[in-house]
Design a protein around this motif. Structure first.
Motif, PDB file in Angstrom:
ATOM      1  N   SER A  24       0.896  -0.899   0.098  1.00  0.00           N
ATOM      2  CA  SER A  24      -0.062  -0.162  -0.057  1.00  0.00           C
ATOM      3  C   SER A  24       0.701   1.092  -0.202  1.00  0.00           C
ATOM      4  O   SER A  24       0.503   2.282  -0.757  1.00  0.00           O
ATOM      5  N   LEU A  25       1.798   1.363   1.039  1.00  0.00           N
ATOM      6  CA  LEU A  25       2.348   2.238   0.637  1.00  0.00           C
ATOM      7  C   LEU A  25       3.438   2.222  -0.510  1.00  0.00           C
ATOM      8  O   LEU A  25       3.606   3.631  -1.256  1.00  0.00           O
ATOM      9  N   TYR A  26       4.173   1.259  -1.355  1.00  0.00           N
ATOM     10  CA  TYR A  26       4.450   1.830  -2.486  1.00  0.00           C
ATOM     11  C   TYR A  26       3.734   2.305  -3.780  1.00  0.00           C
ATOM     12  O   TYR A  26       3.409   3.094  -4.234  1.00  0.00           O
ATOM     13  N   GLN A  27       2.674   1.617  -3.402  1.00  0.00           N
ATOM     14  CA  GLN A  27       0.786   1.780  -4.940  1.00  0.00           C
ATOM     15  C   GLN A  27       1.193   3.597  -4.583  1.00  0.00           C
ATOM     16  O   GLN A  27       1.167   4.115  -5.195  1.00  0.00           O
ATOM     17  N   ALA A  28       1.060   3.906  -3.091  1.00  0.00           N
ATOM     18  CA  ALA A  28       0.524   5.792  -2.479  1.00  0.00           C
ATOM     19  C   ALA A  28       1.688   6.678  -2.833  1.00  0.00           C
ATOM     20  O   ALA A  28       1.673   7.755  -3.270  1.00  0.00           O
ATOM     21  N   THR A  29       3.225   6.127  -3.284  1.00  0.00           N
ATOM     22  CA  THR A  29       4.214   6.767  -3.232  1.00  0.00           C
ATOM     23  C   THR A  29       5.588   6.440  -4.431  1.00  0.00           C
ATOM     24  O   THR A  29       6.012   7.448  -4.890  1.00  0.00           O
ATOM     25  N   SER A  30       4.921   5.277  -5.425  1.00  0.00           N
ATOM     26  CA  SER A  30       6.233   5.136  -6.416  1.00  0.00           C
ATOM     27  C   SER A  30       6.059   6.406  -7.410  1.00  0.00           C
ATOM     28  O   SER A  30       6.893   6.074  -7.625  1.00  0.00           O
ATOM     29  N   ALA A  31       4.831   6.562  -7.474  1.00  0.00           N
ATOM     30  CA  ALA A  31       5.186   7.418  -9.075  1.00  0.00           C
ATOM     31  C   ALA A  31       5.737   8.505  -8.851  1.00  0.00           C
ATOM     32  O   ALA A  31       6.788   9.189  -9.577  1.00  0.00           O
ATOM     33  N   LYS A  32       5.608   9.470  -7.107  1.00  0.00           N
ATOM     34  CA  LYS A  32       6.194  10.244  -6.903  1.00  0.00           C
ATOM     35  C   LYS A  32       7.751  10.314  -6.625  1.00  0.00           C
ATOM     36  O   LYS A  32       8.861  11.071  -7.207  1.00  0.00           O
ATOM     37  N   LEU A  33       7.737   9.206  -6.198  1.00  0.00           N
ATOM     38  CA  LEU A  33       9.271   8.941  -5.526  1.00  0.00           C
ATOM     39  C   LEU A  33       9.913   8.607  -7.630  1.00  0.00           C
ATOM     40  O   LEU A  33      11.525   9.019  -7.844  1.00  0.00           O
ATOM     41  N   PHE A  34       9.374   7.954  -8.428  1.00  0.00           N
ATOM     42  CA  PHE A  34       9.865   7.572  -9.454  1.00  0.00           C
ATOM     43  C   PHE A  34       9.933   8.879 -10.318  1.00  0.00           C
ATOM     44  O   PHE A  34      11.479   9.077 -11.522  1.00  0.00           O
ATOM     45  N   ALA A  35       9.037  10.137 -10.027  1.00  0.00           N
ATOM     46  CA  ALA A  35       9.546  11.076 -10.441  1.00  0.00           C
ATOM     47  C   ALA A  35      10.585  12.283 -10.397  1.00  0.00           C
ATOM     48  O   ALA A  35      11.495  12.360 -10.863  1.00  0.00           O
ATOM     49  N   VAL A  36      10.790  11.935  -8.646  1.00  0.00           N
ATOM     50  CA  VAL A  36      11.897  12.222  -8.564  1.00  0.00           C
ATOM     51  C   VAL A  36      13.021  11.613  -8.928  1.00  0.00           C
ATOM     52  O   VAL A  36      14.289  13.020  -8.650  1.00  0.00           O
ATOM     53  N   SER A  37      13.130  10.072  -9.102  1.00  0.00           N
ATOM     54  CA  SER A  37      14.307   9.805  -9.172  1.00  0.00           C
ATOM     55  C   SER A  37      14.875  10.014 -11.278  1.00  0.00           C
ATOM     56  O   SER A  37      15.999   9.972 -11.191  1.00  0.00           O
ATOM     57  N   LEU A  38      13.420  10.402 -11.711  1.00  0.00           N
ATOM     58  CA  LEU A  38      14.118  10.521 -13.056  1.00  0.00           C
ATOM     59  C   LEU A  38      14.316  11.535 -12.970  1.00  0.00           C
ATOM     60  O   LEU A  38      15.052  11.949 -14.601  1.00  0.00           O
TER      61      LEU A  38
END
Length: 179
Positions: A24-38
């Motif tokens: 659930s934590l992953y689903q809620a935050t992965s898009a934002k963290l991926f944007a930071v990483s990218l």
């Protein structure tokens, strides 16, 4: 429950080994963290690697989070940024024996110029004047951050050729930029 409280609950449950909470934590935050990483990596495959490493670190260190470190999201962004910076440092390529002005090297990597219109046009003009092998090798090394060895695998050329192309290309680029 506020979004911060929900993230905190999932993080605390993850610290206890709750895989569903971590998902659930992953689903809620992965898009934002991926944007930071990218944004930092500028390469999708490297950004994906960073995101995976960051979530592994988050899983292993979930119990170390304390509210005085900031919000859960801030803490997770910090972990992602550090993983990205570590990867960038490990893949940094340095030119051999050719020193271009540091501002030009930074501009080549970031695309940010002091006088954007003229500097970018000048750099693009000089890059276009390079032989295609030299241009591609420089681009892969300084824009994409590949090591010499990674470039050899990417374009299937001998290591010695890659090093020569980069060295000769940088020398020509330097002469053109200083003209």
């Amino acid at each position: 429950m506020t979004p911060q409280q929900q993230l905190l609950e999932w993080l605390r449950s993850s610290a206890q080994g709750d895989k569903a909470a971590f998902e659930s934590l992953y689903q809620a935050t992965s898009a934002k963290l991926f944007a930071v990483s990218l944004q930092l990596m500028r390469r999708r495959d490297w950004a994906e690697d960073v995101l995976q490493d960051a979530f592994i670190k988050i899983w292993h260190n979930a119990g170390d989070y304390h509210t005085e470190k900031g919000t859960v999201m801030t803490w997770m962004i910090s972990i992602t940024r550090y993983r990205a910076l570590d990867l960038l440092k490990s893949r940094k390529v340095k030119a051999e024996h050719i020193e271009l002005d540091e501002s030009w090297m930074e501009a080549l990597h970031t695309g940010e110029f002091t006088d954007p219109a003229s500097d970018k046009a000048r750099l693009e003009f000089c890059m276009e004047g390079l032989e295609s092998d030299h241009r591609q090798s420089i681009y892969l090394a300084f824009v994409n951050g590949l090591s010499h060895q990674e470039i050899t695998q990417y374009i299937s050329a001998p290591l010695g050729s890659i090093k020569s192309w980069i060295r000769r290309g940088l020398a020509k680029l330097k002469r053109c930029l200083e003209a």
